[in-house]
Design a protein around this motif. Structure first.
Motif, short mmCIF file in Angstrom:
data_model
loop_
_atom_site.label_atom_id
_atom_site.label_comp_id
_atom_site.label_asym_id
_atom_site.label_seq_id
_atom_site.Cartn_x
_atom_site.Cartn_y
_atom_site.Cartn_z
N ASP A 566 0.68 -1.10 -0.10
CA ASP A 566 0.07 0.21 0.16
C ASP A 566 0.88 1.26 -0.04
O ASP A 566 0.26 2.34 -0.16
CB ASP A 566 -0.95 0.17 1.44
N ARG A 567 2.28 1.03 -0.01
CA ARG A 567 3.18 2.43 0.36
C ARG A 567 3.66 2.75 -1.01
O ARG A 567 4.40 1.95 -1.77
CB ARG A 567 4.19 1.90 1.49
N SER A 568 3.52 4.05 -1.23
CA SER A 568 4.11 4.68 -2.44
C SER A 568 4.63 5.97 -2.19
O SER A 568 3.95 6.72 -1.45
CB SER A 568 2.98 4.78 -3.60
N LEU A 569 5.94 6.42 -2.38
CA LEU A 569 6.47 7.58 -2.25
C LEU A 569 5.51 8.93 -3.06
O LEU A 569 5.10 9.81 -2.50
CB LEU A 569 7.87 7.63 -2.81
N TRP A 570 5.20 8.45 -4.28
CA TRP A 570 4.49 9.35 -4.93
C TRP A 570 3.08 9.76 -4.01
O TRP A 570 2.53 10.88 -4.20
CB TRP A 570 3.97 8.91 -6.32
N ALA A 571 2.59 8.63 -3.54
CA ALA A 571 1.08 8.81 -2.98
C ALA A 571 1.34 9.56 -1.62
O ALA A 571 0.62 10.37 -1.38
CB ALA A 571 0.61 7.67 -2.38
N ALA A 572 2.59 9.52 -0.84
CA ALA A 572 2.94 10.50 -0.04
C ALA A 572 3.15 11.75 -0.24
O ALA A 572 2.41 12.69 0.46
CB ALA A 572 4.18 10.00 0.73
N PHE A 573 3.77 12.15 -1.25
CA PHE A 573 3.90 13.43 -2.15
C PHE A 573 2.59 13.86 -2.34
O PHE A 573 2.28 15.16 -2.06
CB PHE A 573 4.79 13.50 -3.08
N ARG A 574 1.85 13.30 -3.05
CA ARG A 574 0.55 13.70 -3.53
C ARG A 574 -0.59 14.12 -2.28
O ARG A 574 -1.07 14.99 -2.40
CB ARG A 574 -0.25 12.51 -4.15
N SER A 575 -0.48 13.25 -1.30
CA SER A 575 -1.03 13.91 -0.17
C SER A 575 -0.78 15.23 0.58
O SER A 575 -1.50 15.91 1.11
CB SER A 575 -1.02 12.75 1.07
N SER A 576 0.54 15.60 0.41
CA SER A 576 1.18 16.85 0.80
C SER A 576 0.70 17.83 0.03
O SER A 576 0.21 18.94 0.34
CB SER A 576 2.60 16.78 0.84
N TYR A 577 0.70 17.48 -1.52
CA TYR A 577 0.36 18.54 -2.38
C TYR A 577 -1.34 18.94 -2.40
O TYR A 577 -1.76 20.19 -2.48
CB TYR A 577 0.77 18.00 -3.69
N ARG A 578 -1.94 17.84 -2.22
CA ARG A 578 -3.55 17.98 -2.14
C ARG A 578 -3.78 19.01 -0.83
O ARG A 578 -4.97 19.61 -0.96
CB ARG A 578 -4.38 16.82 -1.90
N ASN A 579 -3.18 19.25 -0.02
CA ASN A 579 -3.37 19.99 1.37
C ASN A 579 -3.06 21.51 1.05
O ASN A 579 -3.30 22.42 1.76
CB ASN A 579 -2.61 19.36 2.39
N LEU A 580 -2.57 21.67 -0.38
CA LEU A 580 -1.96 23.13 -0.77
C LEU A 580 -3.40 24.18 -0.88
O LEU A 580 -4.27 23.56 -1.88
CB LEU A 580 -1.12 23.10 -1.67
N PRO A 581 -3.22 25.30 -0.88
CA PRO A 581 -4.34 26.35 -1.33
C PRO A 581 -3.81 26.33 -3.04
O PRO A 581 -2.92 26.00 -3.51
CB PRO A 581 -4.03 27.57 -0.63
N ALA A 582 -4.80 27.02 -3.57
CA ALA A 582 -4.87 26.80 -5.21
C ALA A 582 -3.61 27.57 -5.98
O ALA A 582 -2.81 26.95 -6.50
CB ALA A 582 -5.99 27.35 -5.73
N ALA A 617 5.46 35.13 -1.09
CA ALA A 617 4.36 34.63 -0.16
C ALA A 617 4.20 32.95 -0.45
O ALA A 617 3.93 32.06 0.51
CB ALA A 617 3.15 35.34 -0.18
N ALA A 618 3.82 32.82 -1.78
CA ALA A 618 3.66 31.45 -1.96
C ALA A 618 4.92 30.40 -1.94
O ALA A 618 4.64 29.32 -1.47
CB ALA A 618 3.11 31.32 -3.53
N LEU A 619 5.95 30.90 -2.37
CA LEU A 619 7.23 30.31 -2.13
C LEU A 619 7.40 29.91 -0.52
O LEU A 619 7.87 28.73 -0.13
CB LEU A 619 8.47 30.85 -2.76
N GLU A 620 7.30 31.05 0.15
CA GLU A 620 7.29 30.84 1.61
C GLU A 620 6.38 29.77 2.21
O GLU A 620 6.89 28.90 3.16
CB GLU A 620 7.38 32.18 2.30
N LEU A 621 5.23 29.71 1.65
CA LEU A 621 4.35 28.62 2.12
C LEU A 621 4.71 27.24 1.83
O LEU A 621 4.65 26.34 2.49
CB LEU A 621 2.97 29.02 1.68
N LEU A 622 5.33 27.17 0.54
CA LEU A 622 5.53 25.93 0.13
C LEU A 622 7.15 25.42 1.09
O LEU A 622 7.14 24.33 1.23
CB LEU A 622 6.19 25.91 -1.13
N VAL A 623 7.72 26.58 1.50
CA VAL A 623 8.87 26.07 2.49
C VAL A 623 8.29 25.76 3.88
O VAL A 623 8.59 24.54 4.32
CB VAL A 623 9.78 27.41 2.72
N ASP A 624 7.09 26.22 4.29
CA ASP A 624 6.55 26.03 5.40
C ASP A 624 5.96 24.48 5.33
O ASP A 624 5.71 23.84 6.26
CB ASP A 624 5.55 26.90 6.01
#
Length: 683
Positions: A566-582, A617-624
């Motif tokens: 059930d473990r995928s590196l891309w799935a882990a990255f995708r769950s982080s990406y989906r929590n981002l604002p637009a 501001a968008a880049l700093e949020l990606l750092v956070d």
């Protein structure tokens, strides 16, 4: 198109024309399989040759391909015109709904998933059974084509696992428990690392009254995952295990009902009528007492040891452990006040917090960097040092779990209060009242609380106890700078020696030592990210014929998109990406255009049509969010694997503003000139 045809790939390659089987010789069979895997799409002659001869086509391969196509048409007879020719290559024309088994399977599987979302379990059962009847054995069993077996078959096998899983869920909902158990036992034997299958098997065994067998399933799964991959079972399997234990606790409670305290609330169950005592599941709950749960699990009553087990192949992180624990003579290893002035206590220099106060440490970092492993190791080190001997609490907040909903603070408090012995009838309904009762229960006690996979400060604040004897460890993919009186630890990737140590732990030092250059190449391709290294090493363990050099080649070809169980590196990255604002999500995708993956706010502003302030501001949020690194003021870069993931996202997105690559090159050069001083300063 003339001729009625049927092709089957799920088993040996099956070819029928007008309901009559058509034998196909080996090389033509491989050609036909390639065309079927790309049905209704044109495949170039060069691509066909490349796949047919596994990347080493002989001289004159194009002519051989053409002769194979002519022979295939003759074999198909009246259906020969199904194989079309164009300037760019060949295409096989099929009706996707009725002429190729994998396409029919996909349609039925998707219909079953839709029915499951609508809770139409009889329809789920019909669709999944019809889909699974199409499977005749191992896909492409008689097709000698390594590329197809590598690129196509794993996805089909995973789809079959999901279909069997759906069919078993339907059987459980429809009361066919024995059928569900039998199907899931077979599937678990075929897929010993697939956690979702084992979790559902545990649920089915509990429903069948076979609780002891369910617990044994979890133990076998954990032995395999820890011993071979070096990871603990995930939240889904752990929750099923908790429910299996709770089912036994219900029996303890029922047997002693005459001695129970008056006023105890009746057992509550989930929608399927099963008791649910998982304190972290966020679903229905039960009034089973913690003592009963521990008695059923065989633990000592009166002591709460809820920490997850340590990884047996935990390596590295010596500097981080030293910083957190204060070294061999630190305050947490003996002497001094309760917590002294160690890093874990939120009272170091400049913290602004006056003692006595609860200690809060946040371990933060990108997905897969090993936050949970480090937090669990720290917690166990503290216990071994004599701290928190009687009260160790754990909650998986599931904020980035792709398989389960995020845990709400109200539900987490409900579970923690039950574990602490508060009867269900006495737990308030409001979150603030539950938080107050939780603080009261821990007042004057020495307690360790590990909160794993946190989303933000709002999720954490209600769970913080108030007593100076308490310590809270938090892991998160986000920066939780808004949480008062915390000590943050930003966790980076492994050093090169730590990466090799992890490969040694999983593969054995002898195997790694035999190919030191290839081992370092694997570590570099994994970006020294612990989860990527563990997944890559495990994949090599399941491929006895591969060398470390072969593994490096697999990773260079994009092997990170695949998973283990059930473990995928891309799935882990995708769950982080989906929590981002637009807007930050769009900027993250645009960063795939970064030629050297090192960008500035000015570059992003010009690329995205934003003002510099908004871009920064968008880049700093990606750092956070730990999706971007900042090694010098004003200059940003991505981890290599996150860059590969962003490139894949950009290919799947409609990025019209990435069409002019020459303009991107000019923008990149402009950015270099504008920030040359910063670049030289950081070099």
């Amino acid at each position: 198109m003339a001729g009625k045809v049927w092709f089957g790939l799920m088993g040996s390659l099956e070819t029928r024309v007008a309901d009559r089987p058509v034998p196909v010789p080996p090389r033509v069979r491989s050609l036909l399989a390639i065309l079927l895997c790309r049905s209704n799409r044109t495949v170039g002659v060069d691509e066909l040759a490349e796949i047919l001869w596994n990347g080493e086509p002989p001289r004159g391969a194009s002519g051989t391909v053409r002769s194979h196509v002519l022979r295939l048409r003759r074999l198909l007879g009246e259906a020969g015109d199904r194989v079309g020719t164009s300037r760019s290559g060949y295409k096989i024309h099929l009706n996707p709904c009725s002429e190729l088994d994998i396409m029919v399977f996909t349609e039925l599987h998707e219909a079953a998933r839709t029915a499951a979302r609508n809770r139409d379990w009889p329809q789920v059962s019909r669709n999944t059974n019809a889909a699974l009847e199409l499977w005749r054995g191992a896909p492409l069993a008689d097709v000698a084509c390594d590329r197809l077996h590598r690129d196509e078959v794993p996805g089909w096998n995973q789809a079959r696992v999901e279909a069997v899983d759906l069919a078993a869920q339907a059987d459980l909902r429809l009361g066919r428990t024995a059928e569900a158990v039998l199907a899931l036992q077979r599937l678990a034997a075929e897929n010993p690392y697939q956690e979702s299958v084992h979790a559902l098997l545990m649920e089915a065994l509990v429903a069948a009254g076979r609780r002891v067998e369910a617990i044994a399933v979890y133990r076998r799964l954990r032995t395999v995952l820890v011993g071979e991959l070096g990871i603990e079972p995930g939240a889904q399997a752990a929750a099923a295990h908790q429910r299996a234990i709770a089912a036994g606790a219900l029996k303890v409670r029922a047997a002693g009902r005459a001695r129970a305290e008056p006023g105890t609330a009746p057992v509550r169950t989930d929608r399927a009528g099963r008791p649910d005592a998982d304190p972290h599941a966020g679903s229905a709950v039960t009034s089973v007492t913690p003592a009963a749960v521990r008695a059923a699990a065989g633990d000592e009553v009166g002591v709460l040891h809820l920490l997850p087990a340590e990884l047996p192949n935990f390596v590295g992180r010596a500097a981080e452990l030293d910083a957190l624990l204060g070294g061999g003579g630190g305050a947490l290893r003996g002497g001094g006040a309760l917590f002294g002035g160690g890093a874990l206590h939120g009272r170091g220099t400049g913290s602004g917090c006056r003692p006595p106060s609860v200690g809060i440490t946040v371990i933060e970092g990108m997905a897969g960097v090993g936050k949970t492993s480090l937090a669990v190791r720290v917690a166990h080190e503290l216990v071994r040092a004599g701290r928190f001997a009687d009260l160790q609490l754990y909650a998986n907040l599931r904020s980035f779990d792709p398989h389960q909903d995020r845990a709400e603070p109200t539900d987490v408090l409900d579970g923690l209060l039950r574990v602490l012995g508060v009867d269900a009838s006495r737990i308030p309904s409001r979150m603030d009242a539950r938080a107050a009762l939780f603080r009261d229960r821990l007042h004057g006690r020495e307690a360790l609380l590990l909160l794993d996979d946190a989303l933000d400060e709002q999720q954490i604040r209600p769970l913080i106890p108030s007593g100076p004897g308490c310590l809270v460890l938090v892991t998160s993919r986000r920066s939780l700078a808004g949480l008062d009186c915390t000590t943050p630890l930003r966790l980076g990737t492994f050093s090169a020696p730590e990466s090799l140590d992890l490969l040694d732990a999983v593969l054995g030092a002898e195997r790694v030592g035999a190919e030191p250059e290839a081992a370092m190449r694997v570590a570099d391709l994994c970006g020294h990210l612990p989860r990527a290294l563990a997944l890559a090493a495990y994949r090599l363990r399941t491929r006895p014929a591969w060398s470390l050099a072969d593994l490096a080649g697999h990773l260079e070809d994009g092997g990170f998109a695949a998973g283990v169980g059930d473990r995928s590196l891309w799935a882990a990255f995708r769950s982080s990406y989906r929590n981002l604002p637009a807007l930050p999500a769009r900027v993250f995708r645009l960063l795939a255009a970064g030629r050297d993956r090192r960008v500035t706010a000015q570059w992003v502003a010009a690329l995205a049509g934003l003002d510099v302030h908004t871009a920064r501001a968008a880049l700093e949020l990606l750092v956070d969010e730990h999706l971007l690194l900042q090694n010098a003021p004003g200059r940003y870069r991505m981890h290599d694997l996150l860059y590969a993931f962003a490139c894949e996202l950009s290919e799947l997105s409609d990025l019209s503003d990435l069409s002019d690559l020459s303009e991107l090159s000019e923008l990149s050069e402009l950015s270099e000139r504008e920030t040359g001083g910063l670049a030289r300063a950081s070099a």
